[in-house]
Design a protein around this motif. Structure first.
Motif, PDB file in Angstrom:
ATOM      1  N   VAL A   1     -31.461 -14.439  -9.170  1.00 23.49           N
ATOM      2  CA  VAL A   1     -32.216 -13.343  -9.922  1.00 23.49           C
ATOM      3  C   VAL A   1     -32.631 -13.650 -11.783  1.00 23.49           C
ATOM      4  O   VAL A   1     -33.394 -13.054 -11.554  1.00 23.49           O
ATOM      5  N   VAL A   2     -31.263 -14.862 -12.215  1.00 23.98           N
ATOM      6  CA  VAL A   2     -30.941 -14.655 -13.904  1.00 23.98           C
ATOM      7  C   VAL A   2     -32.615 -14.839 -13.941  1.00 23.98           C
ATOM      8  O   VAL A   2     -33.013 -14.503 -14.801  1.00 23.98           O
ATOM      9  N   ALA A   3     -32.810 -15.993 -13.739  1.00 23.87           N
ATOM     10  CA  ALA A   3     -33.949 -16.975 -13.569  1.00 23.87           C
ATOM     11  C   ALA A   3     -35.333 -15.890 -14.131  1.00 23.87           C
ATOM     12  O   ALA A   3     -36.569 -15.857 -14.559  1.00 23.87           O
ATOM     13  N   ASP A   4     -35.407 -14.820 -12.916  1.00 25.72           N
ATOM     14  CA  ASP A   4     -36.435 -14.398 -12.170  1.00 25.72           C
ATOM     15  C   ASP A   4     -36.613 -12.764 -13.117  1.00 25.72           C
ATOM     16  O   ASP A   4     -37.510 -12.680 -14.394  1.00 25.72           O
ATOM     17  N   VAL A   5     -35.621 -12.459 -13.517  1.00 28.31           N
ATOM     18  CA  VAL A   5     -35.434 -11.112 -14.219  1.00 28.31           C
ATOM     19  C   VAL A   5     -35.830 -11.182 -15.905  1.00 28.31           C
ATOM     20  O   VAL A   5     -35.788  -9.966 -16.274  1.00 28.31           O
ATOM     21  N   LYS A   6     -34.609 -12.025 -15.709  1.00 27.27           N
ATOM     22  CA  LYS A   6     -34.713 -11.779 -17.610  1.00 27.27           C
ATOM     23  C   LYS A   6     -33.493 -10.827 -17.871  1.00 27.27           C
ATOM     24  O   LYS A   6     -34.394 -10.627 -19.017  1.00 27.27           O
ATOM     25  N   PRO A   7     -32.600 -10.830 -17.819  1.00 24.90           N
ATOM     26  CA  PRO A   7     -31.616  -9.173 -18.098  1.00 24.90           C
ATOM     27  C   PRO A   7     -31.444  -9.585 -19.275  1.00 24.90           C
ATOM     28  O   PRO A   7     -31.727 -10.765 -20.295  1.00 24.90           O
ATOM     29  N   GLN A   8     -30.894  -8.538 -20.183  1.00 22.75           N
ATOM     30  CA  GLN A   8     -30.130  -8.512 -21.186  1.00 22.75           C
ATOM     31  C   GLN A   8     -28.694  -8.345 -21.144  1.00 22.75           C
ATOM     32  O   GLN A   8     -28.218  -9.351 -22.207  1.00 22.75           O
ATOM     33  N   LEU A   9     -28.092  -8.458 -19.715  1.00 22.62           N
ATOM     34  CA  LEU A   9     -26.669  -8.793 -19.648  1.00 22.62           C
ATOM     35  C   LEU A   9     -26.162  -9.175 -18.295  1.00 22.62           C
ATOM     36  O   LEU A   9     -26.986  -9.036 -17.701  1.00 22.62           O
ATOM     37  N   VAL A  10     -25.187 -10.253 -18.099  1.00 22.66           N
ATOM     38  CA  VAL A  10     -24.620 -10.187 -16.793  1.00 22.66           C
ATOM     39  C   VAL A  10     -23.516  -9.661 -17.291  1.00 22.66           C
ATOM     40  O   VAL A  10     -22.160 -10.502 -17.381  1.00 22.66           O
ATOM     41  N   LEU A  11     -22.951  -9.519 -15.570  1.00 23.76           N
ATOM     42  CA  LEU A  11     -21.650  -9.322 -15.433  1.00 23.76           C
ATOM     43  C   LEU A  11     -20.982  -9.832 -13.327  1.00 23.76           C
ATOM     44  O   LEU A  11     -22.555  -9.961 -12.909  1.00 23.76           O
ATOM     45  N   LEU A  12     -20.193 -11.006 -14.360  1.00 23.94           N
ATOM     46  CA  LEU A  12     -20.739 -11.957 -13.207  1.00 23.94           C
ATOM     47  C   LEU A  12     -18.470 -12.017 -13.041  1.00 23.94           C
ATOM     48  O   LEU A  12     -18.104 -12.326 -13.801  1.00 23.94           O
ATOM     49  N   ASP A  13     -18.668 -12.121 -11.382  1.00 21.54           N
ATOM     50  CA  ASP A  13     -17.142 -12.194 -10.372  1.00 21.54           C
ATOM     51  C   ASP A  13     -17.149 -14.391 -11.075  1.00 21.54           C
ATOM     52  O   ASP A  13     -17.549 -14.766 -10.621  1.00 21.54           O
ATOM     53  N   VAL A  14     -15.575 -14.057 -11.168  1.00 26.60           N
ATOM     54  CA  VAL A  14     -15.426 -15.023 -11.003  1.00 26.60           C
ATOM     55  C   VAL A  14     -15.461 -15.900 -10.294  1.00 26.60           C
ATOM     56  O   VAL A  14     -15.826 -16.914  -8.965  1.00 26.60           O
ATOM     57  N   LYS A  15     -15.044 -15.430  -8.639  1.00 25.59           N
ATOM     58  CA  LYS A  15     -14.365 -15.946  -7.135  1.00 25.59           C
ATOM     59  C   LYS A  15     -15.472 -15.405  -6.492  1.00 25.59           C
ATOM     60  O   LYS A  15     -16.038 -14.101  -5.854  1.00 25.59           O
ATOM     61  N   LEU A  16     -16.448 -16.071  -6.193  1.00 27.04           N
ATOM     62  CA  LEU A  16     -18.025 -16.441  -5.496  1.00 27.04           C
ATOM     63  C   LEU A  16     -17.545 -17.265  -4.043  1.00 27.04           C
ATOM     64  O   LEU A  16     -17.280 -18.180  -4.301  1.00 27.04           O
ATOM     65  N   PRO A  17     -18.586 -17.055  -3.312  1.00 23.68           N
ATOM     66  CA  PRO A  17     -18.083 -17.827  -2.080  1.00 23.68           C
ATOM     67  C   PRO A  17     -18.636 -19.080  -1.723  1.00 23.68           C
ATOM     68  O   PRO A  17     -18.586 -20.370  -1.206  1.00 23.68           O
ATOM     69  N   ASP A  18     -19.870 -20.113  -2.745  1.00 23.13           N
ATOM     70  CA  ASP A  18     -20.307 -20.453  -2.593  1.00 23.13           C
ATOM     71  C   ASP A  18     -20.324 -21.186  -4.722  1.00 23.13           C
ATOM     72  O   ASP A  18     -19.248 -22.254  -3.810  1.00 23.13           O
ATOM     73  N   ILE A  19     -20.529 -20.604  -5.536  1.00 22.55           N
ATOM     74  CA  ILE A  19     -19.797 -21.447  -6.445  1.00 22.55           C
ATOM     75  C   ILE A  19     -19.181 -20.420  -7.500  1.00 22.55           C
ATOM     76  O   ILE A  19     -19.840 -19.124  -7.726  1.00 22.55           O
TER      77      ILE A  19
END
Length: 659
Positions: free
Chosen positions: A42-60
């Motif tokens: 999604v980040v690669a496609d959208v090119k956002p101005q900011l990312v809110l990122l949870d530390v605990k994710l199921p895959d990475i």
């Protein structure tokens, strides 16, 4: 203005939806992702101005996602706000920041705190983007400047950055520049002044002109414009260098031409003033004796006078007439000089008689002022070639000038002496002298030391200019010296000696006697080699010997004389060599030494006569020591020269009838 895009990455759907709704209420466009892989896409496609990122994710993990986004050039500048569970440790927070996160929050997060952190990170991103844009614009301007431009450390003067124009202008590569300091592009003698200037530099834009040195050693004049700034945390100077060498050269040439034009104008103005003063002086000097003559003539005609008054009046009229005649003659002579019509009547002149006559003519004026005129003739009766009347004019002008400017009771000395290769006439006095400022102009026309209406001495000031011209016309030179005002002056005239006495006025050679019989012996059958670099002297000696019957070969140098000997006729060499001593390249001494080194059959034993203007005993000894048989000082009597040649060839006693 388009909405700010934010990617919200969280695996819990309800929590993710709540955060998304909060952000949308603030006007942000929100894109969601539930896994690390989905977040990267999604980040690669959208090119956002900011990312809110949870530390605990199921895959990475969120840390890994953060590291990957920061490693990608396309997404590296996007700020990332990591959000972790409430049980997170300080070590987890450190891992998050180490992975590249720009902020870190711990759940549960208050909505106001979340929005404040988001807006703070967005402001940071905007500021960073603005900084990058500024740097890009600066870099574009820096590189596109046509002037050599660089940044250097203010303390060490090291080059920190240079543009392409500097590389092209100075000849160093960019890599070479970055290993150098600004001292390396200054001439060594200018480095100290530059360092002293930089040590006093103020934090305001400034400009200064310096010399710079290119890689090939060329020195150029440069206008340096600088501005202090911070560069990578260091105090530095942004410097722009403008080559003004051609401008400086043009300015110097303009100044030279301006100075030259001003000097020429000043000279022209001075000449114009001098002529105006001269014309006023001419009017005064001609009118003064004219007034005296007319006044006394009127008295004699209208008033009965006694014999004494008549005699006195006639004397004044005669003296005034002579004065006016002399002034007019000076003016006419000056006009003849300017028009090139002054001619000399050349014939043998006895200088001793000329000087004695000039002294006698000047005695009444000298006695009237009580001036002691001393005559010193330290030379035998010198006969030179010249115009007797003009030579008398030279001596009389110098003598009358000395008497005029010498006070009552003073002394004037006239000397005649031999100063090989010249005859020297010296006139010295104890008069008013000549100031150092006027001395260079003493022989110029229209110049007088005092041309004011209050001057004490009369005259037009043409006498000395006539003296110089007449002396130079005789091939001589005149100069004046004076210790200063009130200390007298000395005028020296040098007139050249001739090789032999010239022809008489009627054109006959001077060797002919009154009865038509030659006084010199016959030189018939004698071969004489004449060597003299002066054409007139060489021709005169050759003509004289030819009139006595000799065969003459005349050459202009020692080398030509040796060539004649080397190419001599079969079994025959010249019988006598008559050579001048003073010659360029090889003189007469060198010639005779080289002749004496030749074998007898090549001319090594040919008798030789040194004919020279140097008549001292030491000169005679030197000539005889070099290999000459005879030494004859100039001017020589023609009969004497012919007799010497005859003597050296065994022809003495044979006398030849005049043709």
């Amino acid at each position: 203005m388009s909405q700010i895009k934010i990617v919200n990455v969280e695996d819990h759907a309800s929590s993710r939806e709540a955060t998304t709704e909060l952000l949308r209420l603030e006007g942000f466009a929100v894109f969601e992702a539930a896994t690390g892989s989905e977040a990267l896409k999604v980040v690669a496609d959208v090119k956002p101005q900011l990312v809110l990122l949870d530390v605990k994710l199921p895959d990475i993990s969120g840390h890994e996602v953060c590291r990957r986004l920061k490693a990608d050039h396309a997404t590296a500048s996007i700020p990332i706000l990591q959000i972790s569970a409430s049980y997170v440790t300080d070590q987890d927070r450190a891992h998050g920041l180490e992975s590249g996160a720009d902020g870190y929050l711990v759940k549960p997060v208050e909505p106001a705190e979340l929005i404040a952190n988001v807006k703070a990170l967005l402001r940071m991103r905007n500021a960073e983007e603005a900084r990058r844009e500024t740097e890009q614009r600066y870099q574009l301007l820096f590189e596109s400047s046509s002037y050599p431009t660089w940044i250097c450390d203010l303390e060490s003067l090291e080059f920190l950055e240079v543009n392409q124009a500097a590389v092209k202008h100075y000849g160093y590569s960019r890599e070479e520049f970055l290993t150098m300091t600004t001292r390396d592009i200054r001439p060594p003698e200018d480095v100290a002044s530059m360092e002293e200037y930089v040590s006093r530099i103020e934090a305001v834009p400034n400009a200064v002109e310096w010399r710079h040195k290119k890689k090939d050693g060329t020195i150029v004049e440069t206008e340096v414009i600088w501005h202090e700034l911070l560069y990578q945390g260091r105090r530095a100077l942004l410097v722009l260098a403008n080559d003004i060498t051609e401008r400086k050269r043009a300015e110097a040439e303009r100044e030279r031409l301006l100075s030259q034009e001003q000097h020429a104008r000043e000279q022209a103005e001075a000449a114009s003033r001098a002529k105006d003063e001269f014309l006023a002086m001419v009017s005064h000097e001609l009118r003064a004796p004219l007034n005296a003559m007319l006044g006394w003539a009127h008295i004699l005609r209208s008033t009965p006078v006694d014999q004494a008054t008549m005699t006195h009046a006639i004397e004044i009229i005669e003296r005034s007439a002579r004065t006016q005649s002399r002034l007019i003659e000076d003016l006419l002579d000056t006009a003849r000089i300017v028009s090139g019509k002054l001619r000399l009547d050349i014939k043998p002149v006895d200088l001793t008689s000329v000087i004695e006559n000039a002294v006698e003519l000047s005695r009444p004026a000298a006695e009237g002022k009580g001036i002691d005129v001393q005559l010193s003739l330290n030379a035998s009766r010198e006969v030179i070639t010249g115009d007797a009347d003009r030579l008398q004019q030279i001596v009389s002008n110098l003598l009358s000038n000395a008497i005029k400017f010498t006070p009552h009771g003073g002394r004037v000395e006239m000397r005649l002496e031999r100063a090989d290769p010249h005859v020297r006439i010296t006139v010295s006095d104890t008069g008013k002298g000549i100031s150092p400022e006027y001395l260079p102009f003493i022989f110029d026309r229209f110049h007088q030391a005092d041309s004011s209406s209050t001057r004490r001495n009369t005259g037009l000031g043409l006498g000395l200019s006539l003296v110089r011209y007449l002396v130079e016309l005789h091939g001589g030179a005149v100069n004046a010296t004076s210790p200063g005002e009130g200390q007298g002056a000395t005028f020296t005239v040098n007139l050249p000696l001739r090789a032999v006495l010239p022809r008489s006025h009627d054109g006959e050679p001077p060797v002919f006697g009154a009865a038509g019989m030659l006084k010199a012996p016959s030189l018939s059958g004698v071969w004489v080699l004449v060597v003299d670099d002066e054409a007139d002297a060489r021709e005169l000696v050759a003509t004289l010997l030819q009139q006595c019957g000799a065969r003459v070969t005349a050459v202009a140098s020692a080398e030509e004389a040796l060539d004649v000997l080397a190419a001599g006729e079969t079994g025959r060499q010249p019988d006598v060599i008559v050579s001048d001593i003073s010659m360029p390249d090889a003189d007469g001494h060198e010639l005779i030494r080289r002749v004496r080194e030749l074998a007898a059959e090549r001319g090594g034993h040919i008798p030789a006569v040194a004919l020279t203007a140097y008549g001292r005993s030491v000169d005679r000894i030197r000539a005889l020591s070099a290999g000459f048989q005879m030494h004859m000082p100039k001017p020589v009597e023609p009969a004497e020269l012919a007799t010497v040649v005859a003597s050296l060839t065994g022809r003495a006693g044979r006398v030849m009838k005049a043709r």
